[in-house]
Motif scaffolding. Sequence first.
Motif, PDB file in Angstrom:
ATOM      1  N   GLN A  21       0.824  -1.210   0.000  1.00  0.00           N
ATOM      2  CA  GLN A  21       0.000   0.000   0.000  1.00  0.00           C
ATOM      3  C   GLN A  21       0.859   1.261   0.000  1.00  0.00           C
ATOM      4  O   GLN A  21       0.493   2.267  -0.611  1.00  0.00           O
ATOM      5  CB  GLN A  21      -0.955  -0.010   1.198  1.00  0.00           C
ATOM      6  N   ARG A  22       2.000   1.219   0.667  1.00  0.00           N
ATOM      7  CA  ARG A  22       2.901   2.375   0.659  1.00  0.00           C
ATOM      8  C   ARG A  22       3.485   2.598  -0.739  1.00  0.00           C
ATOM      9  O   ARG A  22       3.684   3.730  -1.164  1.00  0.00           O
ATOM     10  CB  ARG A  22       4.023   2.173   1.678  1.00  0.00           C
ATOM     11  N   ALA A  25       0.760   4.065  -2.892  1.00  0.00           N
ATOM     12  CA  ALA A  25       0.484   5.456  -2.488  1.00  0.00           C
ATOM     13  C   ALA A  25       1.660   6.384  -2.775  1.00  0.00           C
ATOM     14  O   ALA A  25       1.596   7.575  -2.500  1.00  0.00           O
ATOM     15  CB  ALA A  25       0.135   5.500  -1.004  1.00  0.00           C
ATOM     16  N   ARG A  26       2.765   5.818  -3.344  1.00  0.00           N
ATOM     17  CA  ARG A  26       3.976   6.575  -3.660  1.00  0.00           C
ATOM     18  C   ARG A  26       4.699   7.071  -2.414  1.00  0.00           C
ATOM     19  O   ARG A  26       5.509   7.987  -2.486  1.00  0.00           O
ATOM     20  CB  ARG A  26       3.682   7.767  -4.588  1.00  0.00           C
ATOM     21  N   GLU A  27       4.385   6.478  -1.247  1.00  0.00           N
ATOM     22  CA  GLU A  27       5.182   6.786  -0.065  1.00  0.00           C
ATOM     23  C   GLU A  27       6.565   6.176  -0.234  1.00  0.00           C
ATOM     24  O   GLU A  27       7.555   6.678   0.315  1.00  0.00           O
ATOM     25  CB  GLU A  27       4.501   6.234   1.190  1.00  0.00           C
ATOM     26  N   LEU A  28       6.615   5.076  -0.974  1.00  0.00           N
ATOM     27  CA  LEU A  28       7.872   4.473  -1.407  1.00  0.00           C
ATOM     28  C   LEU A  28       7.902   4.618  -2.921  1.00  0.00           C
ATOM     29  O   LEU A  28       7.154   3.962  -3.632  1.00  0.00           O
ATOM     30  CB  LEU A  28       7.943   2.997  -0.990  1.00  0.00           C
ATOM     31  N   GLU A  29       8.743   5.491  -3.418  1.00  0.00           N
ATOM     32  CA  GLU A  29       8.761   5.838  -4.839  1.00  0.00           C
ATOM     33  C   GLU A  29       9.460   4.758  -5.673  1.00  0.00           C
ATOM     34  O   GLU A  29      10.394   4.101  -5.207  1.00  0.00           O
ATOM     35  CB  GLU A  29       9.496   7.163  -5.041  1.00  0.00           C
ATOM     36  N   SER A  32      13.299   3.743  -5.431  1.00  0.00           N
ATOM     37  CA  SER A  32      13.841   4.080  -4.113  1.00  0.00           C
ATOM     38  C   SER A  32      14.282   2.828  -3.353  1.00  0.00           C
ATOM     39  O   SER A  32      13.709   1.749  -3.488  1.00  0.00           O
ATOM     40  CB  SER A  32      12.807   4.854  -3.290  1.00  0.00           C
ATOM     41  N   ILE A  39      12.297   0.370   8.717  1.00  0.00           N
ATOM     42  CA  ILE A  39      10.875  -0.004   8.655  1.00  0.00           C
ATOM     43  C   ILE A  39      10.558  -1.075   9.686  1.00  0.00           C
ATOM     44  O   ILE A  39       9.522  -1.021  10.353  1.00  0.00           O
ATOM     45  CB  ILE A  39      10.505  -0.468   7.237  1.00  0.00           C
ATOM     46  N   ARG A 163       4.092   5.778 -12.870  1.00  0.00           N
ATOM     47  CA  ARG A 163       3.994   7.068 -12.178  1.00  0.00           C
ATOM     48  C   ARG A 163       2.748   7.859 -12.569  1.00  0.00           C
ATOM     49  O   ARG A 163       2.239   8.658 -11.807  1.00  0.00           O
ATOM     50  CB  ARG A 163       5.236   7.923 -12.479  1.00  0.00           C
TER      51      ARG A 163
END
Length: 211
Positions: A21-22, A25-29, A32, A39, A163
Amino acid sequence: MSALSLAPRALYEEVAELLRQRIFARELEPGSWIDELRIAEALGISRTPMREALKVLAAEGLVTMKVRRGAYVTEVSEKDLRDVYHLLALLESDAARVVAQTASAEQMAKVSALHQELEEATHDRDRFFQINEAFHMLLLELADNRWRDQVVADLRKVMKLNRHSSLFKEGRIEQSLIEHRAILQALTARQPELAAERLTAHFMNGLQAAQ
């Protein structure tokens, strides 16, 4: 978040879902590095379930493991995107063909009802995106081939790494809705080849908008 709060599923499965989910949601690009230790500490877990979770995500194509460098969020190239859309078009158009041939009147009414929800969601792109995906998932469910469902699920996860969602491009929601209307018309008219053809075109148009 404590480890206890991650029950009742296996701990690594819960961690995999959190990371998934991260990523979406682009919390992790894309591209990266995933800091496993940080974590794991934040979740209050050991690195063992963290590593097992990363293996799950690597098998799904969401994470890329690099020797002596660790885990990275997968970057999707233009070729990756073309390949994913090509396979999704093949698999989901076949599902549409099956639905046009075999769906009961009650099942077809369910498809029509979901499409109506899509019609009413054009001013809320997040909801439109959700219902759009639900429509595709419903066709797969009605076509009833669990092996196809499994492959499509993994391909759609990779598609979400892109993206720029095709539905977020200017005018794409309106065009997507027109395409869905055409697909629905072919389905309800019990025209399997036309339904498959229109769903394939829908994916190809989506690919153009996503690039």
